[in-house]
Design a protein around this motif. Structure first.
Motif, PDB file in Angstrom:
ATOM      1  N   UNK A   1       9.585   9.152   2.014  1.00 38.98           N
ATOM      2  CA  UNK A   1       8.488   8.541   1.253  1.00 38.98           C
ATOM      3  C   UNK A   1       9.055   7.799   0.045  1.00 38.98           C
ATOM      4  N   UNK A   2       8.355   6.763  -0.366  1.00 34.60           N
ATOM      5  CA  UNK A   2       8.755   5.960  -1.522  1.00 34.60           C
ATOM      6  C   UNK A   2       7.892   6.344  -2.717  1.00 34.60           C
ATOM      7  N   UNK A   3       8.506   6.712  -3.853  1.00 33.78           N
ATOM      8  CA  UNK A   3       7.709   7.016  -5.049  1.00 33.78           C
ATOM      9  C   UNK A   3       6.829   5.828  -5.429  1.00 33.78           C
ATOM     10  N   UNK A   4       5.616   6.121  -5.867  1.00 32.84           N
ATOM     11  CA  UNK A   4       4.647   5.062  -6.169  1.00 32.84           C
ATOM     12  C   UNK A   4       4.857   4.508  -7.576  1.00 32.84           C
ATOM     13  N   UNK A   5       6.070   4.096  -7.854  1.00 31.46           N
ATOM     14  CA  UNK A   5       6.418   3.503  -9.139  1.00 31.46           C
ATOM     15  C   UNK A   5       7.591   2.556  -8.940  1.00 31.46           C
ATOM     16  N   UNK A   6       7.846   1.717  -9.929  1.00 31.32           N
ATOM     17  CA  UNK A   6       9.063   0.933  -9.932  1.00 31.32           C
ATOM     18  C   UNK A   6       8.919  -0.453  -9.353  1.00 31.32           C
ATOM     19  N   UNK A   7      10.074  -1.145  -9.275  1.00 32.81           N
ATOM     20  CA  UNK A   7      10.111  -2.516  -8.797  1.00 32.81           C
ATOM     21  C   UNK A   7      10.185  -2.559  -7.272  1.00 32.81           C
ATOM     22  N   UNK A   8       9.446  -3.498  -6.686  1.00 39.04           N
ATOM     23  CA  UNK A   8       9.490  -3.704  -5.240  1.00 39.04           C
ATOM     24  C   UNK A   8       9.349  -5.194  -4.946  1.00 39.04           C
ATOM     25  N   UNK A   9       9.902  -5.609  -3.818  1.00 41.91           N
ATOM     26  CA  UNK A   9       9.536  -6.883  -3.214  1.00 41.91           C
ATOM     27  C   UNK A   9       8.466  -6.599  -2.183  1.00 41.91           C
ATOM     28  N   UNK A  10       7.676  -7.600  -1.846  1.00 46.59           N
ATOM     29  CA  UNK A  10       6.601  -7.347  -0.900  1.00 46.59           C
ATOM     30  C   UNK A  10       6.305  -8.579  -0.058  1.00 46.59           C
ATOM     31  N   UNK A  11       5.819  -8.340   1.156  1.00 46.77           N
ATOM     32  CA  UNK A  11       5.405  -9.421   2.050  1.00 46.77           C
ATOM     33  C   UNK A  11       4.207  -8.936   2.847  1.00 46.77           C
ATOM     34  N   UNK A  12       3.449  -9.883   3.394  1.00 45.73           N
ATOM     35  CA  UNK A  12       2.272  -9.520   4.186  1.00 45.73           C
ATOM     36  C   UNK A  12       1.924 -10.666   5.117  1.00 45.73           C
ATOM     37  N   UNK A  13       1.692 -10.326   6.384  1.00 41.51           N
ATOM     38  CA  UNK A  13       1.260 -11.312   7.387  1.00 41.51           C
ATOM     39  C   UNK A  13      -0.112 -10.909   7.893  1.00 41.51           C
ATOM     40  N   UNK A  14      -1.064 -10.894   6.978  1.00 41.73           N
ATOM     41  CA  UNK A  14      -2.437 -10.518   7.288  1.00 41.73           C
ATOM     42  C   UNK A  14      -3.377 -11.649   6.886  1.00 41.73           C
ATOM     43  N   UNK A  15      -4.661 -11.492   7.192  1.00 38.39           N
ATOM     44  CA  UNK A  15      -5.607 -12.571   6.933  1.00 38.39           C
ATOM     45  C   UNK A  15      -5.752 -12.924   5.466  1.00 38.39           C
ATOM     46  N   UNK A  16      -5.606 -11.930   4.585  1.00 38.82           N
ATOM     47  CA  UNK A  16      -5.764 -12.168   3.148  1.00 38.82           C
ATOM     48  C   UNK A  16      -4.652 -11.418   2.419  1.00 38.82           C
ATOM     49  N   UNK A  17      -3.425 -11.953   2.374  1.00 37.68           N
ATOM     50  CA  UNK A  17      -2.291 -11.249   1.778  1.00 37.68           C
ATOM     51  C   UNK A  17      -2.492 -10.838   0.325  1.00 37.68           C
ATOM     52  N   UNK A  18      -3.232 -11.655  -0.434  1.00 38.77           N
ATOM     53  CA  UNK A  18      -3.391 -11.360  -1.859  1.00 38.77           C
ATOM     54  C   UNK A  18      -4.064 -10.015  -2.085  1.00 38.77           C
ATOM     55  N   UNK A  19      -4.940  -9.595  -1.167  1.00 39.19           N
ATOM     56  CA  UNK A  19      -5.577  -8.288  -1.313  1.00 39.19           C
ATOM     57  C   UNK A  19      -4.513  -7.182  -1.317  1.00 39.19           C
ATOM     58  N   UNK A  20      -3.524  -7.307  -0.424  1.00 38.45           N
ATOM     59  CA  UNK A  20      -2.456  -6.320  -0.363  1.00 38.45           C
ATOM     60  C   UNK A  20      -1.624  -6.341  -1.636  1.00 38.45           C
ATOM     61  N   UNK A  21      -1.269  -7.539  -2.098  1.00 34.68           N
ATOM     62  CA  UNK A  21      -0.471  -7.638  -3.320  1.00 34.68           C
ATOM     63  C   UNK A  21      -1.221  -7.048  -4.516  1.00 34.68           C
TER      64      UNK A  21
END
Length: 317
Positions: free
Chosen positions: A218-238
């Motif tokens: 599991x990844x701790x829910x803190x800190x720096x991350x890069x992110x990507x999304x191939x969904x209908x509305x990526x901004x919601x995920x970001x």
């Protein structure tokens, strides 16, 4: 398209004739398909939307199936399998089925739920196969609101609570597949994230991040991350990651259902964890690196809606 969710510009009216053409075609198509649609021997629940793009439909389908199982039902899912191409149909998913064959959403649903899932561009064939060959007693259609060749008993429309219906115009002038009046015909309207009269509010709750490569980590829910999304509305995920206090170094949206390969990720720094959606993770597992993670999402809906839906199902039998 961004202009769908902005005030309509003057040049948008040049698309109006094409929207009228779509309206005429969709009405004729619905009329002829519904005349020949045959009812399945099992109850059919259609989950869909009237607009293009991500609305939160997949988390709702997961919630619906888990709720039905807890109520004693044996649900199965049918899907068009968008983004996949199989050598034969109907295609019954198994643990070896890949997204390139069945589409990313069906594979994700199978990995999460382990239920019988059948993919076929002709959903009638998928429904018949599921009813005849699998031990199910109710059929869930993933994104089939406009597939009128398949008779249905219950219709559920999922609405994006933030973007709603954009400029409320039909494609290509706006994001609508059908006019807003179509919502008056469905049994339930699920609103993803907002409280609106006559709509049922659905809240999406992020879970603990998991390793894309399948490790029990599991990844701790803190800190720096890069992110990507191939969904209908990526901004919601970001935005959901920002709300969880992640520090987003790089945000890269891809087109919905993008077929990922290892080269897509060369733009990301390897020393920073990469976080993606659960739907995207199923396409990256074979070449995932140890610091790639995905964020499972669970839906929460009111108990009153569950009671109403179960009663409606009982009335069918």
């Amino acid at each position: 398209m961004k202009f769908w969710y902005q005030p309509l510009k003057w040049w948008g009216w040049f698309l109006y004739p094409f929207s009228l053409l779509l309206l005429g075609i969709s009405k004729l198509r619905r009329f002829y398909l519904q005349k020949s649609a045959r009812k399945n021997r099992l109850p059919v629940i259609v989950v869909g939307n009237i607009s293009v793009g991500g609305n939160g439909k997949t988390p709702f389908v997961i919630w619906l199936c888990e709720m039905l199982i807890s109520a004693g039902y044996k649900p199965g899912i049918i899907s068009r399998g968008y983004g996949g191409k199989s050598k034969h149909y109907p295609l019954l998913l198994n643990s070896e089925t890949e997204g390139s064959e069945a589409g990313d959403e069906p594979v994700m649903l199978f990995k999460r739920l382990g239920l019988p899932i059948v993919v076929d561009p002709k959903r009638v064939n998928a429904a018949n196969y599921l009813a005849e060959q699998c031990a199910v007693d109710i059929i869930i259609t993933d994104d089939g609101l406009q597939h009128y060749a398949l008779a249905r008993d219950i219709e559920i429309a999922v609405v994006d609570g933030k973007r709603r219906f954009g400029n409320q115009k039909l494609m290509p002038m706006g994001p609508l597949r059908e006019p807003l009046s179509r919502l008056k015909e469905v049994d339930f309207i699920i609103n993803n994230g907002e409280q609106v009269d006559n709509e049922i509010t659905m809240l999406l709750k992020p879970q603990v991040c998991k390793a894309v490569d399948g490790r029990a980590a599991c990844l701790p829910m803190l800190g720096k991350v890069n992110t990507c999304a191939a969904i209908g509305y990526p901004q919601r995920f970001f935005d959901s990651l920002k709300n969880q206090h992640y520090q987003l170094c790089k945000q890269v949206p891809f087109t919905d259902h993008h077929a990922f390969n290892a080269h897509d990720f060369e733009q990301f720094e390897t020393n920073i964890p990469l976080l993606m959606t659960e739907k995207d993770a199923v396409k990256c597992q074979t070449f995932a690196k140890p610091n790639w993670w995905y964020l499972p999402i669970d839906a929460q809906l009111p108990d009153t809606f569950q009671e109403q839906l179960l009663q409606k199902i009982k009335d069918l039998t």
